[in-house]
Design a protein around this motif. Structure first.
Motif, PDB file in Angstrom:
ATOM      1  N   SER A 140       0.848  -1.183   0.000  1.00 24.47           N
ATOM      2  CA  SER A 140       0.000   0.000   0.000  1.00 24.47           C
ATOM      3  C   SER A 140       0.881   1.230   0.000  1.00 24.47           C
ATOM      4  CB  SER A 140      -0.916   0.010   1.228  1.00 24.47           C
ATOM      5  OG  SER A 140      -0.149   0.031   2.410  1.00 24.47           O
ATOM      6  N   GLY A 141       0.233   2.342  -0.362  1.00 23.63           N
ATOM      7  CA  GLY A 141       0.955   3.607  -0.343  1.00 23.63           C
ATOM      8  C   GLY A 141       1.513   3.963  -1.695  1.00 23.63           C
ATOM      9  N   THR A 142       1.681   5.221  -1.931  1.00 26.16           N
ATOM     10  CA  THR A 142       2.154   5.740  -3.207  1.00 26.16           C
ATOM     11  C   THR A 142       3.549   5.254  -3.540  1.00 26.16           C
ATOM     12  OG1 THR A 142       0.856   7.736  -2.844  1.00 26.16           O
ATOM     13  CG2 THR A 142       2.573   7.846  -4.534  1.00 26.16           C
ATOM     14  N   ARG A 143       4.411   5.165  -2.539  1.00 23.00           N
ATOM     15  CA  ARG A 143       5.786   4.740  -2.790  1.00 23.00           C
ATOM     16  C   ARG A 143       5.832   3.307  -3.285  1.00 23.00           C
ATOM     17  NH1 ARG A 143      10.007   5.813   1.891  1.00 23.00           N
ATOM     18  NH2 ARG A 143       9.370   7.929   1.273  1.00 23.00           N
ATOM     19  N   HIS A 144       5.036   2.427  -2.671  1.00 22.24           N
ATOM     20  CA  HIS A 144       5.017   1.036  -3.091  1.00 22.24           C
ATOM     21  C   HIS A 144       4.458   0.901  -4.503  1.00 22.24           C
ATOM     22  CE1 HIS A 144       6.371  -0.454   0.710  1.00 22.24           C
ATOM     23  NE2 HIS A 144       5.339   0.045   1.378  1.00 22.24           N
ATOM     24  N   SER A 146       7.460   0.878 -11.639  1.00 20.35           N
ATOM     25  CA  SER A 146       8.806   0.994 -12.196  1.00 20.35           C
ATOM     26  C   SER A 146       9.367  -0.374 -12.579  1.00 20.35           C
ATOM     27  CB  SER A 146       9.716   1.672 -11.173  1.00 20.35           C
ATOM     28  OG  SER A 146      11.043   1.741 -11.649  1.00 20.35           O
ATOM     29  N   VAL A 147       9.106  -1.389 -11.740  1.00 16.99           N
ATOM     30  CA  VAL A 147       9.597  -2.730 -12.031  1.00 16.99           C
ATOM     31  C   VAL A 147       8.929  -3.293 -13.275  1.00 16.99           C
ATOM     32  CG1 VAL A 147       9.637  -5.113 -11.189  1.00 16.99           C
ATOM     33  CG2 VAL A 147      10.229  -3.246  -9.642  1.00 16.99           C
ATOM     34  N   VAL A 148       7.603  -3.138 -13.344  1.00 14.73           N
ATOM     35  CA  VAL A 148       6.856  -3.636 -14.504  1.00 14.73           C
ATOM     36  C   VAL A 148       7.318  -2.946 -15.785  1.00 14.73           C
ATOM     37  CG1 VAL A 148       4.582  -3.803 -15.580  1.00 14.73           C
ATOM     38  CG2 VAL A 148       4.842  -4.314 -13.152  1.00 14.73           C
ATOM     39  N   ASN A 149       7.464  -1.624 -15.726  1.00 12.56           N
ATOM     40  CA  ASN A 149       7.924  -0.880 -16.898  1.00 12.56           C
ATOM     41  C   ASN A 149       9.303  -1.337 -17.340  1.00 12.56           C
ATOM     42  OD1 ASN A 149       5.573   0.532 -16.781  1.00 12.56           O
ATOM     43  ND2 ASN A 149       6.496   2.505 -16.212  1.00 12.56           N
ATOM     44  N   SER A 150      10.172  -1.569 -16.379  1.00 13.00           N
ATOM     45  CA  SER A 150      11.535  -2.006 -16.688  1.00 13.00           C
ATOM     46  C   SER A 150      11.529  -3.371 -17.372  1.00 13.00           C
ATOM     47  CB  SER A 150      12.360  -2.059 -15.401  1.00 13.00           C
ATOM     48  OG  SER A 150      13.663  -2.519 -15.667  1.00 13.00           O
ATOM     49  N   MET A 151      10.687  -4.274 -16.867  1.00 13.61           N
ATOM     50  CA  MET A 151      10.593  -5.601 -17.464  1.00 13.61           C
ATOM     51  C   MET A 151      10.061  -5.523 -18.882  1.00 13.61           C
ATOM     52  SD  MET A 151       9.079  -7.729 -14.199  1.00 13.61           S
ATOM     53  CE  MET A 151       8.969  -9.252 -15.120  1.00 13.61           C
ATOM     54  N   LEU A 152       9.025  -4.701 -19.089  1.00 15.26           N
ATOM     55  CA  LEU A 152       8.438  -4.563 -20.412  1.00 15.26           C
ATOM     56  C   LEU A 152       9.410  -3.924 -21.386  1.00 15.26           C
ATOM     57  CD1 LEU A 152       6.063  -4.877 -22.295  1.00 15.26           C
ATOM     58  CD2 LEU A 152       5.064  -2.783 -21.345  1.00 15.26           C
TER      59      LEU A 152
END
Length: 222
Positions: free
Chosen positions: A22-26, A32-38
């Motif tokens: 939860s939370g904006t940081r999470h 960011s992780v998903v974008n990096s993988m894609l």
């Protein structure tokens, strides 16, 4: 190739969503992780496609000439003059017509547009083109093409089903386009041309997708 690349990406994304974060940081971290993988997957496939071997260069049969800019448009590929007529050739792939060994297609659809000066409509043939044969599927009159180069869908009656025409009339129409150089001799060029066009479009797709995910910045090595 598509299923393997994107199943892994979206599978990982789903696993991340199942975690009770939860939370904006999470949320930002997950994105960011998903974008990096894609981005990594898009880049890998871009480089893989870039290494594909292009077919040998093939020239169109004379007197047809390649339309400038055709590779990046949906307009005609070839043109020629026949008396006072202008003959324009459009090409597209038949669905599920790929050769499994090299990814090329062994069946093509042609739109053959025959126009005359002063005429508001042009004569249009829809044909199936193979390496050793050409067959007419339909014949219709269409609004004459202007500068856009795009085929105009007719709004009026387009004529009877071609196969229901008298055999002599069907033969006459076949002779009509044969005299204008529209036959199986076009196949090798159009097959190679369509392969190059598809390759260019696929490269562009990977690149523009990557640029969008990366915030509009050109992908490295792309």
């Amino acid at each position: 190739m598509w299923k393997r690349a994107f199943a892994g990406v979206f599978g990982a994304a789903a696993a991340l969503r199942l975690q009770s974060l939860s939370g904006t940081r999470h949320a930002s971290s997950i994105s960011s992780v998903v974008n990096s993988m894609l981005l990594r997957s898009l880049k890998e496939h871009y480089l893989e496609v870039a290494k594909m071997t292009m077919p040998p260069k093939v020239s169109p049969p004379a007197p047809f000439t390649i339309v400038k800019g055709a590779i990046d448009s949906n307009g005609p590929v070839l043109k020629r003059d026949y008396g006072d007529e202008e003959i324009s050739i459009y090409v597209m792939r038949m669905v599920n017509a790929y050769d499994d060994e090299d990814g090329t297609t062994d069946q093509l659809f042609l739109h053959v547009d025959v126009s005359k000066p002063g005429q508001e409509e042009s004569l249009n043939f829809l044909c199936g083109l193979y390496e050793d044969a050409l067959g007419i599927h339909s014949v219709s009159m269409r609004p004459k093409l202007e500068n856009s180069g795009y085929l105009v869908v007719p709004s009026q009656y387009t004529g009877p089903v071609f196969e229901e025409l008298d055999e002599r009339m069907r033969d006459a129409f076949n002779n009509f386009i044969e005299e204008r150089g529209v036959n199986e001799s076009l196949f090798k060029f159009l097959q190679a041309w369509l392969y190059v066009k598809d390759h260019r479009n696929l490269m562009r797709w990977f690149k523009t997708m990557g640029m969008f995910i990366d915030g509009g910045k050109p992908a490295k090595d792309a």
